[in-house]
Design a protein around this motif. Sequence first.
Motif, PDB file in Angstrom:
ATOM      1  N   GLU A  54      -7.939  47.322 117.078  1.00 47.76           N
ATOM      2  CA  GLU A  54      -8.899  46.317 117.097  1.00 47.76           C
ATOM      3  C   GLU A  54      -9.291  46.098 118.548  1.00 47.76           C
ATOM      4  N   ILE A  55      -8.417  45.966 119.495  1.00 47.14           N
ATOM      5  CA  ILE A  55      -8.705  45.711 120.627  1.00 47.14           C
ATOM      6  C   ILE A  55      -9.619  46.802 121.493  1.00 47.14           C
ATOM      7  N   ALA A  56      -9.314  48.170 120.910  1.00 46.66           N
ATOM      8  CA  ALA A  56     -10.088  49.196 121.550  1.00 46.66           C
ATOM      9  C   ALA A  56     -11.579  49.344 120.873  1.00 46.66           C
ATOM     10  N   ASP A  57     -11.426  48.497 119.546  1.00 44.05           N
ATOM     11  CA  ASP A  57     -12.799  48.655 118.966  1.00 44.05           C
ATOM     12  C   ASP A  57     -13.878  47.559 119.560  1.00 44.05           C
ATOM     13  N   GLY A  58     -13.007  46.338 120.059  1.00 43.29           N
ATOM     14  CA  GLY A  58     -13.910  45.434 120.775  1.00 43.29           C
ATOM     15  C   GLY A  58     -14.403  45.926 121.974  1.00 43.29           C
ATOM     16  N   LEU A  59     -13.518  46.578 122.737  1.00 43.08           N
ATOM     17  CA  LEU A  59     -14.054  47.146 124.163  1.00 43.08           C
ATOM     18  C   LEU A  59     -15.008  48.288 123.952  1.00 43.08           C
TER      19      LEU A  59
ATOM     20  N   GLY B 201      11.574  48.642 109.262  1.00 46.04           N
ATOM     21  CA  GLY B 201      11.154  49.876 109.353  1.00 46.04           C
ATOM     22  C   GLY B 201      10.131  50.193 110.523  1.00 46.04           C
ATOM     23  N   PRO B 202       9.079  50.876 110.273  1.00 47.78           N
ATOM     24  CA  PRO B 202       8.068  51.086 111.616  1.00 47.78           C
ATOM     25  C   PRO B 202       6.928  49.920 111.287  1.00 47.78           C
ATOM     26  N   GLY B 203       7.438  48.992 110.404  1.00 48.94           N
ATOM     27  CA  GLY B 203       6.183  47.854 110.292  1.00 48.94           C
ATOM     28  C   GLY B 203       5.678  47.286 111.524  1.00 48.94           C
ATOM     29  N   LEU B 204       6.758  47.002 112.647  1.00 47.83           N
ATOM     30  CA  LEU B 204       6.246  46.228 113.538  1.00 47.83           C
ATOM     31  C   LEU B 204       5.332  47.133 114.621  1.00 47.83           C
ATOM     32  N   GLN B 205       5.756  48.526 114.661  1.00 46.36           N
ATOM     33  CA  GLN B 205       5.154  49.511 115.521  1.00 46.36           C
ATOM     34  C   GLN B 205       3.702  49.816 114.943  1.00 46.36           C
ATOM     35  N   ARG B 206       3.536  49.790 113.676  1.00 48.63           N
ATOM     36  CA  ARG B 206       2.104  50.070 113.077  1.00 48.63           C
ATOM     37  C   ARG B 206       1.529  48.653 113.060  1.00 48.63           C
ATOM     38  N   ARG B 207       1.721  47.685 113.202  1.00 49.83           N
ATOM     39  CA  ARG B 207       1.099  46.308 113.284  1.00 49.83           C
ATOM     40  C   ARG B 207       0.529  46.349 114.721  1.00 49.83           C
ATOM     41  N   ALA B 208       1.479  46.541 115.806  1.00 50.75           N
ATOM     42  CA  ALA B 208       1.122  46.715 117.318  1.00 50.75           C
ATOM     43  C   ALA B 208      -0.086  47.873 117.320  1.00 50.75           C
ATOM     44  N   MET B 209      -0.009  48.883 116.650  1.00 52.32           N
ATOM     45  CA  MET B 209      -1.153  49.991 116.717  1.00 52.32           C
ATOM     46  C   MET B 209      -2.374  49.530 116.099  1.00 52.32           C
TER      47      MET B 209
END
Length: 244
Positions: A236-241, A223-231
């Motif tokens: 997490e990357i954005a928060d780190g930045l 389903g959309p599981g991979l897209q949601r994991r990617a987001m």
Amino acid sequence: MTASVLRSLHHDRAPGDPLVVPGPWDAASARVLVEAGFPALATPSAGVAASLGHEDGSTPAAEMFAAVARIVRAVPASVPVSADIEAGYGLAPKELVERLLDAGAVGCNLEDSADGVLLDARRQADRLAEVRAVAGDALFVNARVDTYVRGVPDGTDPEAETIRRALLYVAAGADCVYPIMAPPEALPALAAAVPAPLNALARPDGPAPRRLGELGATRITFGPGLQRRAMAALREIADGLRTA
């Protein structure tokens, strides 16, 4: 790529070796999945919707077919792509098949609910039969059964109703049945009762694909599981930045 190749990938599989078909939501994710070695792809309508800025179930048909076409163009011709087209956007079978084939898809998901309500199973079977008559062998038809997500009438056994619907859809020409959100413990009985490949949904909190295969699933989608994991990873990357 022809539907016969996709069809052949579903057959003669050993228990515990299901066909794992990840779901790209755009051209870039499709390339990543093909480079990882997956032999087939299946677009998730919810994941595509999110990538286009729509809520699940509200993507205009033209945008969905255009997104599928971009994904097909992004991968080698040797990789078959199936498209989740929800309940078919109200299109007549002839137009539905034409638009799928024009987009380059060789398979599709068609679900048996609309506006959150299960459709009449015999009418859905008739629609699937029309799709099959128009498409011939040019499409691999995965008939989604929504009994476990939409619910069944009081006093009705969900497993028995799922099997009833699945048998009608297979008789109508479906190549595969997809009882989305079926509990893992129901898969052995469903697989034993339905004379067609069984698609199971893999969830982060559920059994791994291999285990789902051991329970009777022939095909595993996400389903959309991979897209949601990617987001989630991007978040997490954005928060780190922000805190770097």
